[in-house]
Design a protein around this motif. Structure first.
Motif, short mmCIF file in Angstrom:
data_model
loop_
_atom_site.label_atom_id
_atom_site.label_comp_id
_atom_site.label_asym_id
_atom_site.label_seq_id
_atom_site.Cartn_x
_atom_site.Cartn_y
_atom_site.Cartn_z
N ARG A 5 0.83 -1.20 0.00
CA ARG A 5 0.00 0.00 0.00
C ARG A 5 0.87 1.25 0.00
O ARG A 5 1.88 1.30 0.69
N LEU A 6 0.46 2.20 -0.79
CA LEU A 6 1.19 3.46 -0.86
C LEU A 6 0.90 4.30 0.38
O LEU A 6 -0.17 4.21 0.97
N GLN A 7 1.87 5.13 0.73
CA GLN A 7 1.76 6.02 1.88
C GLN A 7 1.99 7.46 1.40
O GLN A 7 2.66 7.68 0.41
N PRO A 8 1.46 8.44 2.15
CA PRO A 8 1.75 9.83 1.81
C PRO A 8 3.26 10.06 1.73
O PRO A 8 4.01 9.56 2.56
N GLY A 9 3.68 10.77 0.68
CA GLY A 9 5.09 11.04 0.47
C GLY A 9 5.74 10.10 -0.53
O GLY A 9 6.79 10.40 -1.09
N ASP A 10 5.11 8.93 -0.77
CA ASP A 10 5.63 8.00 -1.78
C ASP A 10 5.50 8.64 -3.17
O ASP A 10 4.58 9.43 -3.41
N THR A 11 6.38 8.27 -4.07
CA THR A 11 6.25 8.69 -5.46
C THR A 11 5.12 7.89 -6.10
O THR A 11 5.07 6.67 -5.96
N ALA A 12 4.23 8.59 -6.77
CA ALA A 12 3.12 7.91 -7.46
C ALA A 12 3.70 7.06 -8.60
O ALA A 12 4.46 7.58 -9.42
N GLY A 22 -9.25 5.76 -26.91
CA GLY A 22 -8.23 5.13 -27.73
C GLY A 22 -6.89 5.84 -27.70
O GLY A 22 -5.90 5.34 -28.24
N SER A 23 -6.85 7.02 -27.06
CA SER A 23 -5.58 7.75 -26.98
C SER A 23 -4.68 7.12 -25.92
O SER A 23 -5.13 6.31 -25.11
N THR A 24 -3.42 7.52 -25.93
CA THR A 24 -2.48 7.05 -24.92
C THR A 24 -2.52 8.03 -23.76
O THR A 24 -2.34 9.23 -23.95
N PHE A 25 -2.79 7.51 -22.58
CA PHE A 25 -2.81 8.33 -21.37
C PHE A 25 -1.56 8.02 -20.56
O PHE A 25 -1.26 6.85 -20.29
N SER A 26 -0.83 9.05 -20.18
CA SER A 26 0.35 8.87 -19.34
C SER A 26 0.22 9.77 -18.11
O SER A 26 -0.02 10.97 -18.25
N LEU A 27 0.38 9.18 -16.94
CA LEU A 27 0.29 9.97 -15.71
C LEU A 27 1.33 11.10 -15.72
O LEU A 27 1.06 12.19 -15.23
N ALA A 28 2.48 10.85 -16.33
CA ALA A 28 3.54 11.87 -16.39
C ALA A 28 3.07 13.15 -17.07
O ALA A 28 3.57 14.24 -16.76
N ASP A 29 2.10 13.03 -17.98
CA ASP A 29 1.59 14.21 -18.68
C ASP A 29 0.86 15.17 -17.74
O ASP A 29 0.62 16.33 -18.10
N PHE A 126 -6.48 7.92 -4.88
CA PHE A 126 -5.16 8.48 -4.61
C PHE A 126 -5.15 9.95 -4.99
O PHE A 126 -5.55 10.30 -6.09
N VAL A 127 -4.71 10.78 -4.07
CA VAL A 127 -4.52 12.20 -4.36
C VAL A 127 -3.02 12.38 -4.55
O VAL A 127 -2.22 12.05 -3.68
N ILE A 128 -2.66 12.87 -5.75
CA ILE A 128 -1.26 13.02 -6.14
C ILE A 128 -0.97 14.51 -6.30
O ILE A 128 -1.73 15.22 -6.96
N ASP A 129 0.11 14.96 -5.68
CA ASP A 129 0.42 16.39 -5.75
C ASP A 129 1.14 16.76 -7.05
O ASP A 129 1.43 15.89 -7.88
N GLU A 130 1.44 18.03 -7.20
CA GLU A 130 2.04 18.54 -8.44
C GLU A 130 3.40 17.93 -8.73
O GLU A 130 3.83 17.88 -9.88
N ALA A 131 4.10 17.49 -7.69
CA ALA A 131 5.44 16.90 -7.85
C ALA A 131 5.37 15.39 -8.10
O ALA A 131 6.41 14.74 -8.20
N GLY A 132 4.15 14.83 -8.18
CA GLY A 132 4.02 13.40 -8.44
C GLY A 132 4.14 12.55 -7.19
O GLY A 132 4.40 11.35 -7.27
#
Length: 158
Positions: A5-12, A22-29, A126-132
């Protein structure tokens, strides 16, 4: 299969998958933006529909607060497209049929379903901040009422 399980502060965990259109979705985007990633078991089932519609109905206030909403499930893109169209969903739905992204987030594994232990998607947000980085990792959330609770927890409801 054990769930990490992920914890706060972990990298997503990064992932690139096919989206409902049908498009490619990347979380990095989405780096540089706040993201609410929610994992759900199956498109067009009652609980998942209720949860998706709750996100849809809250999307403008979530976006006004700077959040992008993304749903992820093992469903194929065509089924996700039907779900999105049927329920007028206004955010990307991402297909993870291999369940590798779900597993990386700890959202795939053993869970209780009507008293039996089964392997499947663990309904999670999961809530992911601007820094990932993971800001919040919420597991075994309820389909109904979860978005309202999330909005309160994020301080979006006064």
């Amino acid at each position: 299969m054990t769930n990490t399980r992920l914890q706060p502060g972990d990298t997503a965990p990064a992932f690139t998958r096919t989206a409902d259109d049908g498009s490619t979705f990347s979380l990095a985007d989405l780096r540089g933006r706040k993201v609410i990633l929610y994992a759900y078991p199956a498109a067009m089932t009652p609980g998942c529909t209720k949860q998706a519609c709750d996100f849809r109905d809250s999307i403008s206030s979530l976006q006004d607060a700077g959040y992008e909403v993304v749903g992820i499930s093992p469903d194929q893109p065509a089924k996700l497209a039907t779900f999105k169209e049927r329920d007028k969903l206004t955010f990307p739905l991402v297909s993870d049929p291999e369940k590798t992204a779900l597993a990386a987030y700890g959202a795939w594994g053993e869970k209780k379903n009507y008293g039996r232990v089964v392997t499947g998607v663990i309904r999670s947000t999961f809530v992911i901040d601007e820094a990932g980085k993971i800001e919040r990792a919420l597991y075994n959330v309820k389909a109904t009422g979860h978005v309202a609770k999330l909005r309160r927890d994020l301080g979006l409801d006064s």
